[in-house]
Design a protein around this motif. Sequence first.
Motif, PDB file in Angstrom:
ATOM      1  N   SER A 258       2.630   1.759  -3.327  1.00 26.58           N
ATOM      2  CA  SER A 258       1.681   2.061  -4.400  1.00 26.58           C
ATOM      3  C   SER A 258       1.319   3.545  -4.413  1.00 26.58           C
ATOM      4  CB  SER A 258       0.419   1.198  -4.264  1.00 26.58           C
ATOM      5  OG  SER A 258      -0.395   1.602  -3.172  1.00 26.58           O
ATOM      6  N   HIS A 259       1.261   4.166  -3.252  1.00 24.48           N
ATOM      7  CA  HIS A 259       0.996   5.606  -3.185  1.00 24.48           C
ATOM      8  C   HIS A 259       2.232   6.425  -3.544  1.00 24.48           C
ATOM      9  CE1 HIS A 259      -3.130   5.767  -1.764  1.00 24.48           C
ATOM     10  NE2 HIS A 259      -2.863   4.837  -0.866  1.00 24.48           N
TER      11      HIS A 259
ATOM     12  N   ASP B 171       2.952   7.388  -7.219  1.00 27.12           N
ATOM     13  CA  ASP B 171       2.203   8.480  -7.853  1.00 27.12           C
ATOM     14  C   ASP B 171       3.054   9.737  -8.042  1.00 27.12           C
ATOM     15  OD1 ASP B 171      -0.221   7.395  -8.468  1.00 27.12           O
ATOM     16  OD2 ASP B 171      -1.254   8.097  -6.675  1.00 27.12           O
TER      17      ASP B 171
ATOM     18  N   LYS C  61      -3.157   2.010  -4.036  1.00 23.82           N
ATOM     19  CA  LYS C  61      -3.391   2.371  -5.431  1.00 23.82           C
ATOM     20  C   LYS C  61      -3.167   1.106  -6.270  1.00 23.82           C
ATOM     21  CE  LYS C  61      -4.225   5.889  -6.801  1.00 23.82           C
ATOM     22  NZ  LYS C  61      -3.456   7.091  -7.130  1.00 23.82           N
ATOM     23  N   TRP C  62      -4.230   0.346  -6.442  1.00 23.60           N
ATOM     24  CA  TRP C  62      -4.160  -0.960  -7.090  1.00 23.60           C
ATOM     25  C   TRP C  62      -3.551  -0.874  -8.485  1.00 23.60           C
ATOM     26  CZ3 TRP C  62      -4.633  -5.660  -5.098  1.00 23.60           C
ATOM     27  CH2 TRP C  62      -4.835  -6.742  -5.963  1.00 23.60           C
ATOM     28  N   ASP C  63      -3.857   0.176  -9.223  1.00 26.76           N
ATOM     29  CA  ASP C  63      -3.373   0.295 -10.600  1.00 26.76           C
ATOM     30  C   ASP C  63      -1.870   0.521 -10.682  1.00 26.76           C
ATOM     31  OD1 ASP C  63      -5.921  -0.056 -11.545  1.00 26.76           O
ATOM     32  OD2 ASP C  63      -6.325   2.066 -11.895  1.00 26.76           O
ATOM     33  N   ASN C  64      -1.228   0.847  -9.567  1.00 25.83           N
ATOM     34  CA  ASN C  64       0.221   1.049  -9.573  1.00 25.83           C
ATOM     35  C   ASN C  64       1.000  -0.241  -9.333  1.00 25.83           C
ATOM     36  OD1 ASN C  64       0.037   3.752 -10.156  1.00 25.83           O
ATOM     37  ND2 ASN C  64       0.283   4.440  -8.029  1.00 25.83           N
TER      38      ASN C  64
ATOM     39  N   CYS D  98       0.834  -1.195   0.000  1.00 23.71           N
ATOM     40  CA  CYS D  98       0.000   0.000   0.000  1.00 23.71           C
ATOM     41  C   CYS D  98       0.868   1.245   0.000  1.00 23.71           C
ATOM     42  CB  CYS D  98      -0.909  -0.022   1.229  1.00 23.71           C
ATOM     43  SG  CYS D  98      -1.915   1.461   1.498  1.00 23.71           S
TER      44      CYS D  98
END
Length: 285
Positions: free
Chosen positions: A92-93, A96, A167-170, A89
């Motif tokens: 993943s952030h 960005d 951010k699942w898409d990352n 998690c």
Amino acid sequence: GCVARPKGGVFQETKMKWAILLMSLFGMARTAPNEIDGKPAVLEKCVSTIPGFFQGQGLYNAAVAELSRHPHDDAIFLEIGAYLGQSTCYMSHLLDSLSVNVAFHVIDFWGSAPKGTIPKHNLLNGMTRAEASLAEWARENHRKSVMQFGKGDFQLTWAHFVQTFGKWDNIASVTRGSSKDVSIVARYSDKSVDFLYLDTAHDNTTITELELWWPKVRPGGQMCGDDYDRIPVKTSVKRYFSSAQVSLPVTKLPLRQWCVNRPMTDQTMASTVSLRDAIIDARSN
């Protein structure tokens, strides 16, 4: 749970240690645990809401900052050992903030056998009982979360938390399997991984993981990990990286973290690859 932030002078001293040590590894002194540029609330939520033991925030921050300073589009970040999703998690952030694409890969066996059902010595892909059944050592409140959100399955619980708070898409790929499975290791080209974080078994099998995965780290990249306070981990890390085949310094960081920087000029690659290939051949026969 979440490890409490040190207070007052102790916290300032810890930040200074991180700054000095990370500068020697990543070439900068701007990143310390819990000191985040951008969106501190969502990052803090990853470690305060998701059950776990993650303490590598400083290393994750530094890896992303380093790629920001020296961007390239074929970057790979590899997390080996994700447990219930705190670290996944968090990264993943962080991704960005980058202007380049990073392929963030996650590998974990997520052993979900009920407590007491695995023989003491489980030889599947060299795993121990503690790997095949995380319930053998997981805290009671963690096991309750696994029952509530994953119906007893640790990977389903990881997915629930990462989809809810991360951010699942990352995330580029998720692999459920052993870190010592040579077919998984073989998916990655040598010198291809920019940042590898190892947080798996806390036993003597760590040496095998280092032998298999270190050749995957690119020159200029880093292999880092958790649990340096555990004697089997510390012994394996020091033994491998002090060997004649590798001969590189290990940086001990606060909060049980360790890290090794791979030099841009790597003269030990041939002997290291030969050692790794011998391991793969032996485990395949």
